[in-house]
Design a protein around this motif. Structure first.
Motif, PDB file in Angstrom:
ATOM      1  N   THR A   4     -39.601   0.158  30.133  1.00 19.34           N
ATOM      2  CA  THR A   4     -39.270   0.022  31.552  1.00 19.34           C
ATOM      3  C   THR A   4     -37.964   0.752  31.828  1.00 19.34           C
ATOM      4  N   PRO A   5     -37.995   1.884  32.523  1.00 19.22           N
ATOM      5  CA  PRO A   5     -36.799   2.720  32.695  1.00 19.22           C
ATOM      6  C   PRO A   5     -35.612   2.006  33.333  1.00 19.22           C
ATOM      7  N   SER A   6     -35.874   1.045  34.211  1.00 17.66           N
ATOM      8  CA  SER A   6     -34.774   0.370  34.909  1.00 17.66           C
ATOM      9  C   SER A   6     -34.013  -0.599  34.010  1.00 17.66           C
ATOM     10  N   ILE A   7     -34.587  -0.992  32.879  1.00 17.52           N
ATOM     11  CA  ILE A   7     -33.906  -1.888  31.944  1.00 17.52           C
ATOM     12  C   ILE A   7     -33.090  -1.042  30.974  1.00 17.52           C
ATOM     13  N   LYS A   8     -31.792  -1.329  30.902  1.00 15.28           N
ATOM     14  CA  LYS A   8     -30.878  -0.491  30.130  1.00 15.28           C
ATOM     15  C   LYS A   8     -30.404  -1.143  28.828  1.00 15.28           C
ATOM     16  N   LYS A   9     -30.535  -2.452  28.708  1.00 16.82           N
ATOM     17  CA  LYS A   9     -30.098  -3.134  27.485  1.00 16.82           C
ATOM     18  C   LYS A   9     -31.099  -4.224  27.115  1.00 16.82           C
ATOM     19  N   PHE A  10     -31.328  -4.354  25.809  1.00 15.02           N
ATOM     20  CA  PHE A  10     -32.120  -5.476  25.293  1.00 15.02           C
ATOM     21  C   PHE A  10     -31.375  -6.011  24.082  1.00 15.02           C
ATOM     22  N   GLU A  54     -34.111  10.054  25.900  1.00 14.74           N
ATOM     23  CA  GLU A  54     -33.149  10.155  26.991  1.00 14.74           C
ATOM     24  C   GLU A  54     -32.090  11.219  26.688  1.00 14.74           C
ATOM     25  N   ALA A  55     -31.708  11.314  25.401  1.00 16.07           N
ATOM     26  CA  ALA A  55     -30.760  12.370  25.006  1.00 16.07           C
ATOM     27  C   ALA A  55     -31.383  13.751  25.222  1.00 16.07           C
ATOM     28  N   ARG A  56     -32.663  13.882  24.866  1.00 18.01           N
ATOM     29  CA  ARG A  56     -33.380  15.142  25.049  1.00 18.01           C
ATOM     30  C   ARG A  56     -33.463  15.519  26.523  1.00 18.01           C
ATOM     31  N   ASP A  57     -33.615  14.479  27.372  1.00 13.94           N
ATOM     32  CA  ASP A  57     -33.726  14.717  28.807  1.00 13.94           C
ATOM     33  C   ASP A  57     -32.379  14.771  29.509  1.00 13.94           C
ATOM     34  N   SER A  58     -31.302  14.800  28.707  1.00 14.24           N
ATOM     35  CA  SER A  58     -29.935  14.913  29.219  1.00 14.24           C
ATOM     36  C   SER A  58     -29.523  13.751  30.113  1.00 14.24           C
ATOM     37  N   VAL A  59     -30.041  12.565  29.821  1.00  8.50           N
ATOM     38  CA  VAL A  59     -29.591  11.365  30.527  1.00  8.50           C
ATOM     39  C   VAL A  59     -28.148  11.076  30.087  1.00  8.50           C
ATOM     40  N   PRO A  60     -27.232  10.838  31.020  1.00 12.94           N
ATOM     41  CA  PRO A  60     -25.841  10.547  30.649  1.00 12.94           C
ATOM     42  C   PRO A  60     -25.763   9.382  29.654  1.00 12.94           C
ATOM     43  N   VAL A  61     -24.828   9.455  28.731  1.00 14.49           N
ATOM     44  CA  VAL A  61     -24.714   8.443  27.679  1.00 14.49           C
ATOM     45  C   VAL A  61     -24.605   7.040  28.271  1.00 14.49           C
ATOM     46  N   LYS A  62     -23.836   6.883  29.335  1.00 11.74           N
ATOM     47  CA  LYS A  62     -23.634   5.564  29.940  1.00 11.74           C
ATOM     48  C   LYS A  62     -24.932   4.975  30.492  1.00 11.74           C
ATOM     49  N   GLU A  63     -25.916   5.812  30.754  1.00  8.83           N
ATOM     50  CA  GLU A  63     -27.153   5.344  31.374  1.00  8.83           C
ATOM     51  C   GLU A  63     -28.301   5.213  30.373  1.00  8.83           C
ATOM     52  N   ARG A  64     -28.042   5.509  29.108  1.00 12.97           N
ATOM     53  CA  ARG A  64     -29.105   5.425  28.114  1.00 12.97           C
ATOM     54  C   ARG A  64     -29.349   3.991  27.669  1.00 12.97           C
ATOM     55  N   PHE A  65     -30.546   3.746  27.200  1.00 15.70           N
ATOM     56  CA  PHE A  65     -30.952   2.419  26.736  1.00 15.70           C
ATOM     57  C   PHE A  65     -30.256   2.058  25.423  1.00 15.70           C
TER      58      PHE A  65
END
Length: 278
Positions: free
Chosen positions: A114-120, A177-188
């Motif tokens: 689920t993309p909107s969930i950032k931490k588990f 997410e790293a491959r897609d250049s998602v900012p580090v702060k926003e990665r799961f």
């Protein structure tokens, strides 16, 4: 914006200590509980707190698949998920596997997908690993073998399976997410918090990192460590924790800065193979 935390197993001892700490941060919490009879107990924990508390009555034992878990996530819409549920030895092996393995894995899969969930964050335990790490002594290994094979064999099988799923799926999502250049702060980020033998002592200092088994961790300290891990940017992986002398927030921040992860020396390829068999 304040994060919304789904706390699964909100009636448990650790979760009841945790809920006021989360709310005191002005975070919003949905506490998921098994029965309506538990609701009043949880609602009291939110009184006078700046964060908003909601209660969801839904038994984890009824969650049989990722789709079942996804329905709950879609209903609650959390930013972060904390797994603090457990069968507690009740209901025999069948219930242990249903809750500690199957439901935990179902929520892990649904959350990582689920993309909107950032931490588990899941609450596990120190001996939940298959290999003997180099930092364990002979005594540590013997103690772990006794716990995992003699004392709590079904619990061990359930927890290590859930830990492995979180480890691999977190890595896969983070890599994507790293491959897609998602900012580090926003990665799961996936976190397995791994205390020693639980006690009801007051919250205190900690020792974290690559430590042996056999020591104790107070439930109140675990609750504080969950908050510290959630609010520490970049905290991830396996965090082993016992009672000690260090401030919990400082210790987890330092652990994160050093990039220390107690999953080291576990075989990730074998984990992937194990997950495929589930």
């Amino acid at each position: 914006m304040a994060p919304h935390v789904l706390l699964i197993g909100a009636h448990g001892k650790i979760a009841q200590l945790l809920t006021p700490l989360l709310l005191a941060k002005s975070w919003n919490v949905t506490g998921m509980i098994r029965t309506a009879e538990q609701k009043a107990t949880i609602e009291k924990l939110g009184q006078g707190q700046p964060g908003k508390l909601s209660v969801l009555v839904s038994s984890v034992a009824d969650v049989k698949s990722e789709a079942d878990a996804k329905k709950i996530l879609d209903q609650v819409k959390p930013d972060w998920v904390v797994w603090s549920a457990g069968a507690g030895g009740k209901g025999g092996p069948e219930m242990t596997f249903a809750v500690d393995r199957d439901a935990a894995i179902s929520f892990t899969k649904a959350s990582t997908h689920t993309p909107s969930i950032k931490k588990f964050l899941t609450v596990s335990y120190l001996a939940s690993r298959r290999s003997r790490p180099s930092w364990w002594s002979d005594k540590d290994w013997e103690a772990a073998q006794n716990i995992n094979n003699e004392v709590l064999p079904n619990y061990y099988k359930a927890k290590v399976a859930a830990d492995e799923v979180l480890t691999i799926l977190s890595k896969e999502r983070n890599d994507n997410e790293a491959r897609d250049s998602v900012p580090v702060k926003e990665r799961f980020t996936g976190i397995s918090l791994r205390p020693g033998t639980l006690t009801d002592e007051k919250a205190g200092g900690v020792k974290v990192g690559k430590i042996g088994v056999g020591d104790k961790t107070s439930r109140a300290t675990v609750a504080g460590a969950i908050v510290a891990a959630l609010e520490t940017e970049g905290a991830k992986g396996w965090i082993d924790i016992i009672d000690g002398r260090d401030d919990v927030s400082t210790a987890i921040q330092q652990l994160t800065k050093e990039g220390m992860d107690s999953v080291d020396e576990e075989d990730l390829e074998t984990m992937i193979e194990n997950i495929a068999k589930l």
